[in-house]
Design an enzyme around this catalytic site. Sequence first.
Site, PDB file in Angstrom:
ATOM      1  N   SER A 161      30.524  54.003  75.506  1.00 18.13           N
ATOM      2  CA  SER A 161      30.442  52.909  75.153  1.00 18.13           C
ATOM      3  C   SER A 161      30.744  52.956  73.763  1.00 18.13           C
ATOM      4  O   SER A 161      31.252  53.865  72.962  1.00 18.13           O
ATOM      5  CB  SER A 161      29.236  51.933  75.451  1.00 18.13           C
ATOM      6  OG  SER A 161      29.096  50.712  74.725  1.00 18.13           O
ATOM      7  N   TYR A 188      38.362  45.624  71.200  1.00 18.68           N
ATOM      8  CA  TYR A 188      37.681  46.957  71.272  1.00 18.68           C
ATOM      9  C   TYR A 188      36.109  46.755  71.529  1.00 18.68           C
ATOM     10  O   TYR A 188      35.734  47.323  72.628  1.00 18.68           O
ATOM     11  CB  TYR A 188      37.775  47.685  69.951  1.00 18.68           C
ATOM     12  CG  TYR A 188      37.183  49.304  70.012  1.00 18.68           C
ATOM     13  CD1 TYR A 188      37.497  50.078  70.979  1.00 18.68           C
ATOM     14  CD2 TYR A 188      35.952  49.333  69.211  1.00 18.68           C
ATOM     15  CE1 TYR A 188      37.071  51.569  71.046  1.00 18.68           C
ATOM     16  CE2 TYR A 188      35.462  50.714  69.081  1.00 18.68           C
ATOM     17  CZ  TYR A 188      35.899  51.763  70.094  1.00 18.68           C
ATOM     18  OH  TYR A 188      35.572  52.950  70.515  1.00 18.68           O
ATOM     19  N   LYS A 192      34.017  47.740  74.989  1.00 17.34           N
ATOM     20  CA  LYS A 192      33.173  48.694  74.730  1.00 17.34           C
ATOM     21  C   LYS A 192      31.870  48.254  75.165  1.00 17.34           C
ATOM     22  O   LYS A 192      31.073  48.930  75.971  1.00 17.34           O
ATOM     23  CB  LYS A 192      32.828  49.211  73.506  1.00 17.34           C
ATOM     24  CG  LYS A 192      33.781  50.130  72.982  1.00 17.34           C
ATOM     25  CD  LYS A 192      33.645  51.707  73.537  1.00 17.34           C
ATOM     26  CE  LYS A 192      35.145  52.132  74.251  1.00 17.34           C
ATOM     27  NZ  LYS A 192      34.767  53.441  74.944  1.00 17.34           N
TER      28      LYS A 192
END
Length: 319
Positions: A161, A188, A192
């Site tokens: 992550s 993003y 994550k």
Amino acid sequence: MSEFNEQSTTADVIAGISLTGKVAVVTGASAGLGIETARVLAGAGATVIMLARDPEKLAPVLVQLREENPAAQLDSAILDLADLESVRSCAAQLLPRYPRVDLLINNAGVMACPLGRTAQGFEMQFGTNHLGHFLFTGLLLPALIAAAQGSDSHSRVVSLSSAGHKLSAVDFDDPNYEHTDYDKWQAYGRAKTANALFAVALDQRFAGRGVRAVSVHPGVIMTELSRHMSPEDFEDLASAAPPGEAMVFKSVEQGAATSVWAATSPELENKGGCYLENCNIAAPFVEGADGGVMDHALDPAQAARLWELSEQLVGQTIQ
Ligand SMILES: NC(=O)c1ccc[n+]([C@@H]2O[C@H](COP(=O)([O-])OP(=O)(O)OC[C@H]3O[C@@H](n4cnc5c(N)ncnc54)[C@H](OP(=O)(O)O)[C@@H]3O)[C@@H](O)[C@H]2O)c1
């Protein structure tokens, strides 16, 4: 707290640990943290299957690791996480060769790319970082479960992550930016967060069958991950440091240390569903503090919802 911290390296966390007889699979093994993770797991005696989307990029990496350690048990296969056909074909190749897999490091990732679509039309960061790994892990589960059976330890799945999870929760209404304006950093963040939530749900569903899962923030490390960053992005990153201080970067050996610790530490033997950083289980995020994990990345209800959504999107029930 473990004896390790943000300065600990892969050499520190692997010291005294033998992985002889274990099989480890590492995605994104053609660059950055993936190479270091594979190198160190193989150095501890594991058979390591290095997966990459580009065989020409992986070939010199394999040569270098074999030169460095002629005893290393390394294998490789092609995996493009942005194409579910490649994911299925890679899993189909690996399962007969490796009916038992002890460690799966879902390390591959892409960050802040311009709006793009995977082969099946998913937004590129969500599709590559989360959905590709979701299906790949699901298809490898029989081997992960088999490795745990008759063994005195669990199999482990480590999802890379990022502190970038703080940028956004998963958007369940428009996960693939079909209606929302695209923002490369928000995307993003969503991906994550999805990586962390996947570890929560996977652990909850499969701990009883011997598979434990955690997620990892490796730190900030100069790798090829920054390939899509603009000069302005680099300025923003520098200004994220505390006033008067320079941004602290980890070396690759420090960056991969939390992944290796996640995969091998006896301290995590009966733990799962957690988010790790600096070779420790992260504390809950507090405004103004360094590090920490936000609730939206560990929430069991969102994790369960993401699991169902992911099954629908990849067209496969994982059980
Ligand atoms: N570096 C950091 O500061 C940092 C911070 C937080 C989290 N992370 C996470 O750590 C992980 C590793 O990052 P890194 O820093 O080592 O980045 P990197 O040097 O860019 O390596 C990323 C790896 O992922 C692979 N990859 C990208 N798209 C793929 C696809 N469609 N299919 C298969 N593989 C694909 C890349 O393959 P190619 O070599 O072919 O491009 C490469 O092997 C990522 O998940 C990242 O989000 C890194």
